[in-house]
Design a protein around this motif. Structure first.
Motif, PDB file in Angstrom:
ATOM      1  N   PRO A   1       1.090  -1.435  -0.072  1.00 21.65           N
ATOM      2  CA  PRO A   1      -0.131  -0.051   0.050  1.00 21.65           C
ATOM      3  C   PRO A   1       0.696   1.822   0.340  1.00 21.65           C
ATOM      4  CG  PRO A   1      -1.060  -1.292   1.813  1.00 21.65           C
ATOM      5  CD  PRO A   1       0.530  -2.366   1.289  1.00 21.65           C
ATOM      6  N   VAL A   2       2.201   1.322   0.711  1.00 19.79           N
ATOM      7  CA  VAL A   2       2.614   2.319   0.719  1.00 19.79           C
ATOM      8  C   VAL A   2       3.968   2.734  -0.525  1.00 19.79           C
ATOM      9  CG1 VAL A   2       4.645   3.727   1.723  1.00 19.79           C
ATOM     10  CG2 VAL A   2       3.216   2.101   3.174  1.00 19.79           C
ATOM     11  N   GLN A   3       3.513   1.482  -1.488  1.00 21.66           N
ATOM     12  CA  GLN A   3       4.296   1.773  -2.929  1.00 21.66           C
ATOM     13  C   GLN A   3       3.276   2.324  -3.586  1.00 21.66           C
ATOM     14  OE1 GLN A   3       5.607  -2.443  -2.820  1.00 21.66           O
ATOM     15  NE2 GLN A   3       7.681  -2.085  -3.781  1.00 21.66           N
TER      16      GLN A   3
ATOM     17  N   SER B   1       4.065   1.137  13.296  1.00 21.48           N
ATOM     18  CA  SER B   1       4.113   1.853  14.634  1.00 21.48           C
ATOM     19  C   SER B   1       3.151   3.037  14.594  1.00 21.48           C
ATOM     20  CB  SER B   1       5.496   2.217  15.243  1.00 21.48           C
ATOM     21  OG  SER B   1       6.048   3.506  14.044  1.00 21.48           O
ATOM     22  N   ASN B   2       2.873   3.757  13.799  1.00 19.46           N
ATOM     23  CA  ASN B   2       1.972   5.092  14.053  1.00 19.46           C
ATOM     24  C   ASN B   2       1.635   4.571  12.828  1.00 19.46           C
ATOM     25  OD1 ASN B   2       0.165   7.373  14.703  1.00 19.46           O
ATOM     26  ND2 ASN B   2       2.501   8.677  14.498  1.00 19.46           N
ATOM     27  N   PRO B   3      -0.479   4.612  13.366  1.00 18.27           N
ATOM     28  CA  PRO B   3      -1.292   4.094  11.870  1.00 18.27           C
ATOM     29  C   PRO B   3      -1.576   5.537  11.357  1.00 18.27           C
ATOM     30  CG  PRO B   3      -1.614   2.788  13.792  1.00 18.27           C
ATOM     31  CD  PRO B   3      -0.707   3.474  14.161  1.00 18.27           C
ATOM     32  N   ASN B   4      -1.612   6.411  12.801  1.00 14.89           N
ATOM     33  CA  ASN B   4      -2.166   7.635  11.926  1.00 14.89           C
ATOM     34  C   ASN B   4      -1.816   9.150  12.404  1.00 14.89           C
ATOM     35  OD1 ASN B   4      -4.529   9.225  11.205  1.00 14.89           O
ATOM     36  ND2 ASN B   4      -5.384   9.167  12.859  1.00 14.89           N
ATOM     37  N   PRO B   5      -0.742   8.785  11.620  1.00 14.81           N
ATOM     38  CA  PRO B   5       0.505  10.155  12.126  1.00 14.81           C
ATOM     39  C   PRO B   5      -0.259  11.237  11.743  1.00 14.81           C
ATOM     40  CG  PRO B   5       1.444   8.892   9.797  1.00 14.81           C
ATOM     41  CD  PRO B   5       0.349   8.170  10.284  1.00 14.81           C
ATOM     42  N   SER B   6       0.645  12.245  12.058  1.00 10.59           N
ATOM     43  CA  SER B   6       0.406  13.632  11.628  1.00 10.59           C
ATOM     44  C   SER B   6       1.378  13.732  10.883  1.00 10.59           C
ATOM     45  CB  SER B   6       0.696  14.725  12.614  1.00 10.59           C
ATOM     46  OG  SER B   6       1.313  14.906  13.673  1.00 10.59           O
ATOM     47  N   ASP B   7       0.763  15.429  10.112  1.00  8.77           N
ATOM     48  CA  ASP B   7       1.630  15.612   8.645  1.00  8.77           C
ATOM     49  C   ASP B   7       3.282  16.084  10.088  1.00  8.77           C
ATOM     50  OD1 ASP B   7      -0.244  16.106   6.942  1.00  8.77           O
ATOM     51  OD2 ASP B   7      -0.465  17.777   6.561  1.00  8.77           O
TER      52      ASP B   7
ATOM     53  N   ALA C   1      -1.578   5.640   4.807  1.00  5.14           N
ATOM     54  CA  ALA C   1      -2.194   5.446   6.380  1.00  5.14           C
ATOM     55  C   ALA C   1      -3.606   4.981   6.135  1.00  5.14           C
ATOM     56  CB  ALA C   1      -2.007   6.792   6.643  1.00  5.14           C
ATOM     57  N   GLU C   2      -4.241   5.347   6.015  1.00 13.38           N
ATOM     58  CA  GLU C   2      -5.584   6.153   4.774  1.00 13.38           C
ATOM     59  C   GLU C   2      -6.052   4.409   4.600  1.00 13.38           C
ATOM     60  OE1 GLU C   2      -7.083   9.395   2.519  1.00 13.38           O
ATOM     61  OE2 GLU C   2      -6.828  10.497   3.698  1.00 13.38           O
ATOM     62  N   ARG C   3      -5.648   3.791   3.712  1.00 10.59           N
ATOM     63  CA  ARG C   3      -5.350   2.974   3.050  1.00 10.59           C
ATOM     64  C   ARG C   3      -5.578   1.487   3.850  1.00 10.59           C
ATOM     65  NH1 ARG C   3      -3.033   3.803  -3.055  1.00 10.59           N
ATOM     66  NH2 ARG C   3      -5.240   5.808  -4.097  1.00 10.59           N
ATOM     67  N   MET C   4      -3.834   1.516   4.248  1.00 14.06           N
ATOM     68  CA  MET C   4      -3.577   0.514   5.579  1.00 14.06           C
ATOM     69  C   MET C   4      -4.352   0.072   6.373  1.00 14.06           C
ATOM     70  SD  MET C   4       0.460   1.188   4.878  1.00 14.06           S
ATOM     71  CE  MET C   4       0.933  -0.266   6.404  1.00 14.06           C
ATOM     72  N   ASN C   5      -5.194   1.613   7.232  1.00  8.49           N
ATOM     73  CA  ASN C   5      -6.068   1.604   8.654  1.00  8.49           C
ATOM     74  C   ASN C   5      -7.632   2.697   8.266  1.00  8.49           C
ATOM     75  OD1 ASN C   5      -6.541   0.993  11.036  1.00  8.49           O
ATOM     76  ND2 ASN C   5      -5.137   2.254  11.927  1.00  8.49           N
ATOM     77  N   PRO C   6      -7.983   1.909   7.568  1.00 12.37           N
ATOM     78  CA  PRO C   6      -9.187   3.444   7.234  1.00 12.37           C
ATOM     79  C   PRO C   6     -10.204   3.393   8.143  1.00 12.37           C
ATOM     80  CG  PRO C   6      -9.721   0.862   5.951  1.00 12.37           C
ATOM     81  CD  PRO C   6      -8.517   0.698   7.002  1.00 12.37           C
ATOM     82  N   SER C   7     -10.201   2.717   9.390  1.00 11.56           N
ATOM     83  CA  SER C   7     -11.254   3.095  11.396  1.00 11.56           C
ATOM     84  C   SER C   7     -10.266   4.157  12.331  1.00 11.56           C
ATOM     85  CB  SER C   7     -10.703   1.949  11.750  1.00 11.56           C
ATOM     86  OG  SER C   7     -10.029   0.917  11.850  1.00 11.56           O
ATOM     87  N   ALA C   8      -8.928   4.581  11.093  1.00 11.51           N
ATOM     88  CA  ALA C   8      -8.369   5.620  12.269  1.00 11.51           C
ATOM     89  C   ALA C   8      -8.913   6.593  11.834  1.00 11.51           C
ATOM     90  CB  ALA C   8      -6.902   4.529  12.594  1.00 11.51           C
ATOM     91  N   GLN C   9      -8.818   7.334  10.168  1.00 10.08           N
ATOM     92  CA  GLN C   9      -9.171   7.994  10.024  1.00 10.08           C
ATOM     93  C   GLN C   9     -10.875   8.466  10.277  1.00 10.08           C
ATOM     94  OE1 GLN C   9      -5.932   9.553   8.359  1.00 10.08           O
ATOM     95  NE2 GLN C   9      -5.446   7.174   9.253  1.00 10.08           N
ATOM     96  N   GLU C  10     -11.371   7.633  11.150  1.00 14.67           N
ATOM     97  CA  GLU C  10     -13.283   8.072  11.205  1.00 14.67           C
ATOM     98  C   GLU C  10     -12.565   9.096  12.697  1.00 14.67           C
ATOM     99  OE1 GLU C  10     -14.983   4.666  11.155  1.00 14.67           O
ATOM    100  OE2 GLU C  10     -13.854   3.934   8.955  1.00 14.67           O
ATOM    101  N   VAL C  11     -11.614   8.820  13.322  1.00 13.79           N
ATOM    102  CA  VAL C  11     -11.700   9.546  14.564  1.00 13.79           C
ATOM    103  C   VAL C  11     -12.260  10.760  14.822  1.00 13.79           C
ATOM    104  CG1 VAL C  11     -10.725   9.449  16.777  1.00 13.79           C
ATOM    105  CG2 VAL C  11     -10.281   7.024  15.211  1.00 13.79           C
TER     106      VAL C  11
END
Length: 164
Positions: A90-92, A120-126, A154-164
């Protein structure tokens, strides 16, 4: 093989391998000369640019500085291991979709560092993305697109973290 060479065994991209190395050889030397892996690139030869990044025992290291003899008994992953299943990581894919590269010379190092960050941090800030990638240099200055690619991954690897 010279009289000063050392035999090392390690796991490289999921395969146990054996190499005979001189004590002064770096990881880059071994990857290129013994295994024909060219994704990690030598640029500054001082560990300052990130182009030579590889993962040793789940930690990103500078392959231009890390001595090959220290690989004995360890696990190494290079950029070549990320699409071993035939599909891009997904990162590639995010780097492609965000246009996060121009010449591509630094891209493998950025991708491996980004992968490590997102593990280590599925939803990092910029700010966290920029801080984590601060040791990687892009001479084409694709930094905004690189940050965008990490956010997209990050959005693709961990979609649930983006809904916060």
């Amino acid at each position: 093989m010279s009289s000063t060479s050392v035999e090392i065994r390690f796991v490289l991209n999921g395969q146990e391998v054996l190499a005979h190395v001189e004590p002064h050889y770096t990881v880059l030397d071994v990857l290129r000369n013994s295994f024909s892996l060219y994704g990690a690139r030598e640029s500054c030869s001082q560990g300052l640019c990130g182009c030579c990044t590889v993962i040793v025992d789940d930690k990103c290291v500078s392959g231009c500085l890390y001595l090959a003899v220290a690989l004995d008994g360890r696990t190494v992953h290079t950029i070549e291991s990320l699409d071993a299943s035939g599909e891009l990581h997904p990162v590639q894919q995010a780097f492609i979709d965000a246009g996060a590269f121009q010449c591509g010379f630094c891209t493998s190092g950025f991708i491996l560092m980004s992968k490590q960050l997102l593990e280590s941090n599925p939803n990092p800030s910029d700010a966290e993305i920029k801080n984590h990638l601060a040791g990687n240099l892009c001479r084409c200055a694709a930094y905004p697109e690189i940050v965008q690619a990490v956010r997209l991954a990050a959005e693709r690897m961990n979609p649930s973290a983006q809904e916060v």
